[in-house]
Design an enzyme around this catalytic site. Structure first.
Site, PDB file in Angstrom:
ATOM      1  N   ASP A   1      17.531  20.179 -37.861  1.00 48.91           N
ATOM      2  CA  ASP A   1      16.871  18.900 -37.581  1.00 48.91           C
ATOM      3  C   ASP A   1      17.576  18.098 -36.485  1.00 48.91           C
ATOM      4  O   ASP A   1      17.026  17.129 -35.986  1.00 48.91           O
ATOM      5  CB  ASP A   1      16.671  18.067 -38.862  1.00 48.91           C
ATOM      6  CG  ASP A   1      17.957  17.819 -39.613  1.00 48.91           C
ATOM      7  OD1 ASP A   1      19.022  18.301 -39.168  1.00 48.91           O
ATOM      8  OD2 ASP A   1      17.899  17.159 -40.671  1.00 48.91           O
ATOM      9  N   ARG A   2      18.791  18.510 -36.099  1.00 52.06           N
ATOM     10  CA  ARG A   2      19.476  17.800 -35.011  1.00 52.06           C
ATOM     11  C   ARG A   2      19.394  18.582 -33.712  1.00 52.06           C
ATOM     12  O   ARG A   2      19.226  19.804 -33.736  1.00 52.06           O
ATOM     13  CB  ARG A   2      20.951  17.631 -35.334  1.00 52.06           C
ATOM     14  CG  ARG A   2      21.209  16.770 -36.518  1.00 52.06           C
ATOM     15  CD  ARG A   2      22.700  16.573 -36.683  1.00 52.06           C
ATOM     16  NE  ARG A   2      22.924  15.708 -37.827  1.00 52.06           N
ATOM     17  CZ  ARG A   2      23.983  14.943 -37.995  1.00 52.06           C
ATOM     18  NH1 ARG A   2      24.940  14.956 -37.089  1.00 52.06           N
ATOM     19  NH2 ARG A   2      24.106  14.182 -39.046  1.00 52.06           N
ATOM     20  N   ASP A  41      20.652  22.922 -40.405  1.00 53.19           N
ATOM     21  CA  ASP A  41      19.303  22.995 -40.962  1.00 53.19           C
ATOM     22  C   ASP A  41      18.218  22.733 -39.914  1.00 53.19           C
ATOM     23  O   ASP A  41      17.041  22.612 -40.249  1.00 53.19           O
ATOM     24  CB  ASP A  41      19.146  22.039 -42.142  1.00 53.19           C
ATOM     25  CG  ASP A  41      19.372  20.590 -41.764  1.00 53.19           C
ATOM     26  OD1 ASP A  41      20.155  20.328 -40.821  1.00 53.19           O
ATOM     27  OD2 ASP A  41      18.761  19.705 -42.396  1.00 53.19           O
ATOM     28  N   LYS A  62      13.490  14.699 -38.752  1.00 52.23           N
ATOM     29  CA  LYS A  62      13.877  14.896 -37.369  1.00 52.23           C
ATOM     30  C   LYS A  62      13.774  16.386 -37.069  1.00 52.23           C
ATOM     31  O   LYS A  62      13.791  17.200 -37.978  1.00 52.23           O
ATOM     32  CB  LYS A  62      15.262  14.331 -37.097  1.00 52.23           C
ATOM     33  CG  LYS A  62      16.386  14.815 -38.006  1.00 52.23           C
ATOM     34  CD  LYS A  62      17.616  13.946 -37.752  1.00 52.23           C
ATOM     35  CE  LYS A  62      18.854  14.428 -38.495  1.00 52.23           C
ATOM     36  NZ  LYS A  62      18.877  14.024 -39.916  1.00 52.23           N
ATOM     37  N   ASP A  65      21.540  21.924 -35.322  1.00 50.49           N
ATOM     38  CA  ASP A  65      22.536  21.955 -36.396  1.00 50.49           C
ATOM     39  C   ASP A  65      22.162  22.947 -37.497  1.00 50.49           C
ATOM     40  O   ASP A  65      21.200  23.703 -37.369  1.00 50.49           O
ATOM     41  CB  ASP A  65      22.737  20.544 -36.975  1.00 50.49           C
ATOM     42  CG  ASP A  65      21.563  20.092 -37.820  1.00 50.49           C
ATOM     43  OD1 ASP A  65      20.435  20.573 -37.586  1.00 50.49           O
ATOM     44  OD2 ASP A  65      21.761  19.265 -38.736  1.00 50.49           O
ATOM     45  N   SER A  93      23.298  20.490 -44.022  1.00 49.75           N
ATOM     46  CA  SER A  93      23.060  20.136 -42.630  1.00 49.75           C
ATOM     47  C   SER A  93      24.194  20.560 -41.691  1.00 49.75           C
ATOM     48  O   SER A  93      24.492  21.736 -41.574  1.00 49.75           O
ATOM     49  CB  SER A  93      22.797  18.644 -42.539  1.00 49.75           C
ATOM     50  OG  SER A  93      22.385  18.307 -41.258  1.00 49.75           O
ATOM     51  N   HIS A  94      24.834  19.583 -41.073  1.00 50.51           N
ATOM     52  CA  HIS A  94      25.853  19.865 -40.061  1.00 50.51           C
ATOM     53  C   HIS A  94      27.232  20.125 -40.665  1.00 50.51           C
ATOM     54  O   HIS A  94      28.178  20.383 -39.937  1.00 50.51           O
ATOM     55  CB  HIS A  94      25.933  18.687 -39.094  1.00 50.51           C
ATOM     56  CG  HIS A  94      26.150  17.387 -39.822  1.00 50.51           C
ATOM     57  ND1 HIS A  94      25.156  16.770 -40.541  1.00 50.51           N
ATOM     58  CD2 HIS A  94      27.250  16.636 -39.979  1.00 50.51           C
ATOM     59  CE1 HIS A  94      25.641  15.678 -41.098  1.00 50.51           C
ATOM     60  NE2 HIS A  94      26.903  15.565 -40.777  1.00 50.51           N
TER      61      HIS A  94
HETATM   62  C1  VG1 Z   1      24.559  11.163 -40.791  1.00 53.55           C
HETATM   63  C2  VG1 Z   1      23.987  10.493 -39.568  1.00 53.55           C
HETATM   64  C3  VG1 Z   1      22.570  10.035 -39.837  1.00 53.55           C
HETATM   65  C4  VG1 Z   1      21.728  11.238 -40.284  1.00 53.55           C
HETATM   66  C5  VG1 Z   1      22.388  11.890 -41.478  1.00 53.55           C
HETATM   67  C6  VG1 Z   1      21.673  13.150 -41.913  1.00 53.55           C
HETATM   68  O1  VG1 Z   1      24.622  10.258 -41.852  1.00 53.55           O
HETATM   69  O2  VG1 Z   1      24.784   9.403 -39.183  1.00 53.55           O
HETATM   70  O3  VG1 Z   1      22.036   9.435 -38.688  1.00 53.55           O
HETATM   71  O4  VG1 Z   1      20.427  10.838 -40.631  1.00 53.55           O
HETATM   72  O5  VG1 Z   1      23.730  12.255 -41.161  1.00 53.55           O
HETATM   73  O6  VG1 Z   1      21.601  14.069 -40.874  1.00 53.55           O
HETATM   74  P1  VG1 Z   1      25.985   9.492 -42.257  1.00 53.55           P
HETATM   75  O7  VG1 Z   1      25.638   8.709 -43.481  1.00 53.55           O
HETATM   76  O8  VG1 Z   1      27.010  10.561 -42.483  1.00 53.55           O
HETATM   77  O9  VG1 Z   1      26.341   8.647 -41.090  1.00 53.55           O
HETATM   78  V1  VG1 Z   1      21.545  15.723 -41.249  1.00 53.55           V
HETATM   79  O10 VG1 Z   1      21.281  16.528 -39.860  1.00 53.55           O
HETATM   80  O11 VG1 Z   1      22.831  15.819 -42.212  1.00 53.55           O
HETATM   81  O12 VG1 Z   1      20.244  15.907 -42.381  1.00 53.55           O
HETATM   82 CO    CO Z   2      20.692  18.380 -40.219  1.00 47.49          CO
END
Ligand code: VG1
Ligand code: CO
Length: 544
Positions: free
Chosen positions: A282-283, A280, A377, A278, A113-114
């Site tokens: 989804d953000r 992948d 998302k 981001d 992801s990010h």
């Molecule tokens: C973070 C965010 C959460 C989100 C998750 C996955 O998790 O706070 O809201 O759903 O990332 O997003 P954490 O446990 O680090 O707070 V992504 O875009 O990584 O799939």
């Molecule tokens: Co993501």
């Protein structure tokens, strides 16, 4: 048979976090590490044989070799057919859509992801179930249990598959179809939003936009949808080519990690609308000219304006937000007379509510917004939703937000992240906070008094499953709120997240700067948690 059974030693650190298994690339490159986890997934899925899977990733380093391994293992584990995005690319929402549309059994997404990518960066793998959404905790813990005991995996002795050309191939009895990653997703967006209205806006000559794909997966999606189908000027999409290391950047769309877009939006002759997604896809981050829309506000504004978009013209069944997300959307739900749910952090908790038709829109403060169109998302979806609203209301982003606050009041909101904190220190800080609950209850901080404090626990309204330990909440008598959580997506030490929220009904005070408006509460949060003493930190790494 060309299937090999390989003896392996179990790894005991393959516990999926908030969103799949995320580790340093170098961890994934340990002998059999990826194979073990993939076999654990396959072993935990009842009824996978003879079914279809969707596989794709965000294009980061290790995406391609991982896909080759997964294909060979899928063939050896009785999967009938696999759909793969061309070049191994599929955004997370696009995987979710393909699973649903193709009635696949599930999907495997390769992404951290990010988190940054590259040989020294992070890699990740997550499994999505038949509804297209992230596996719920019952599935991820079964996978983890299995991984802890794994002693062998199965893999087909096949040569690598050509991932770069659309078409059909196979391994053993298993069919492989390489699909265009964008087409079906773009068609779905065309059904949800008024593309004609948005096209008119773009071609009016009165409206410009910049979209930062951050060299991650959404580049091809954004170019096709915004520039090709909606007529946005060429160059609207920047950093549109997916790169294995995201160009050295941190593909997290926020004010800290998207500095190029932020500079454009705050500069001279800034475009009317700015957005980013981001790694992948989804953000999303939504920006106006010199104006930042908090994700919590964005969710509330989409909810309040939902019927503008054709896909939501009949209204919303309900809304849901993660616990740390601000209560801005709650006010809209109240006004609309619809249900509003508060879930733990992570998209997997929205799945049951969406499947049951209880909610239409969901969101998280972490730049995540989505709806019942998929079970993830969806960054570009949020951007198109905003474009649809802008095309119809013909007001600036800032005007739309200010007017929203004028009607509903403003939930001032910020999140302070302390990254790479010593893991033991972070756990202790959380433990101490919980121990302090009896002492905190009723305590006065200036004009505020603590009304409640607890460790958030959630009972799923659909299947009654219970998730405990989802974050420490401290609520005050005036509605202010402080939340402490440890991240479940980091790969280095611990990340402590502190979420601060304060509601301001008085429109005369809505233009205050956020950190200033929340300064009092921010220092209360630091005092209550003895943050500096316990972590050695006096400033957050990232403020969103
Ligand atoms: C973070 C965010 C959460 C989100 C998750 C996955 O998790 O706070 O809201 O759903 O990332 O997003 P954490 O446990 O680090 O707070 V992504 O875009 O990584 O799939
Ligand atoms: Co993501």
């Amino acid at each position: 048979m060309n299937i090999r059974t390989v003896a392996t030693k179990a790894y005991t650190d393959q516990k999926p976090g908030t969103s799949g298994l995320r580790k340093k690339v170098t961890i994934f490159q340990q002998p059999h590490y990826l194979e073990n986890f993939v076999q654990a997934i396959f072993d935990s899925l009842v009824g996978l044989q003879g079914k279809t899977l969707v596989v794709g990733g965000d294009g980061r380093y290790y995406n391609r070799p991982a896909i080759q391994t997964i294909l060979k293992m899928a063939a050896a584990n009785g999967v009938k057919r696999v759909l793969v995005g061309r070049a191994g690319l599929l955004s997370t929402p696009a995987v979710s859509h393909l699973i649903r549309k193709q009635r696949a059994f599930g999907g495997i997404i390769l992404s951290a992801s990010h988190n940054p990518g590259g040989p020294d960066g992070d890699f990740g793998i997550k499994y999505n179930i038949t509804n297209g959404g992230p596996a719920p905790e019952s599935v991820t813990s079964a996978i983890y249990q299995r991984a802890c005991k794994l002693s062998l995996y199965r893999i087909h002795n096949a040569p690598d598959i050509d991932l770069d050309n659309i078409g059909h191939s196979g391994i053993g009895d298993m069919e492989i179809e390489i699909v265009d990653p964008v087409t079906q997703y773009a068609q779905l967006m065309e059904r949800l939003f008024d593309f004609n209205a948005i096209r008119t806006l773009f071609t009016s000559g009165l409206f410009t936009m910049r979209y930062d794909a951050m060299h991650a997966v959404t580049g091809p999606y954004a170019i096709e949808i915004l520039e090709n189908r909606l007529g946005a000027a060429q160059g609207t999409v920047i950093n549109g080519r997916p790169l294995e290391d995201f160009g050295g950047g941190h593909p997290d769309p926020n004010l800290t990690y998207a500095p190029e877009l932020v500079a454009i939006m705050n500069g001279a002759r800034a475009p009317d609308f700015g957005a980013a997604a981001d790694g992948d896809g989804d953000r999303n981050m939504i920006l106006g000219r010199n104006f930042f829309v908090t994700p919590s506000d964005s969710l509330a504004i989409l909810a309040a304006n939902a019927t503008i978009a054709p896909g939501y013209a009949t209204g919303l069944a309900g809304v849901a937000r993660s616990m740390p997300t601000s209560a801005a959307v709650d006010r809209v739900a109240k006004e609309l007379g619809i249900e509003c749910f508060e879930t733990p952090t992570g998209w997997k908790f929205f799945g049951n509510l969406l499947d049951a038709g209880r909610v239409t829109l969901c969101g998280e403060e972490s730049f995540g917004t989505g709806s019942n169109h998929v079970r993830e998302k969806d960054g570009l979806w949020a951007v198109l939703f905003w474009l649809n609203i802008l095309a119809v209301r013909r007001q600036s982003v800032e005007q739309i937000v200010q007017r929203h606050w004028a009607v509903y009041g403003r939930n001032f909101y910020t999140r302070h992240d302390y990254e790479s904190v010593d893991a033991t220190a972070a756990t202790q800080l959380m433990d101490r906070l919980r121990e302090d609950f009896p002492d905190l209850r009723g305590r006065k901080f200036g004009h505020r008094q603590v009304l409640f404090c607890d460790d958030f626990s959630y009972t799923d309204p659909v299947d009654r499953s219970v998730s405990t330990g989802q974050g420490v909440r401290i609520g005050f008598d005036n509605g202010d709120r402080i939340v402490f959580r440890l991240s479940g997506t980091g790969t280095e030490g611990a990340t402590l997240r502190v979420y601060i929220e304060s509601y301001e009904p008085d429109a005369a005070k809505h233009r205050q700067e956020t950190q200033q408006a929340l300064a009092d509460l921010i220092s209360i949060a630091r005092d209550i948690s003895r943050l500096t003493e316990r972590t050695g930190r006096d400033t957050p790494t990232v403020i969103t």
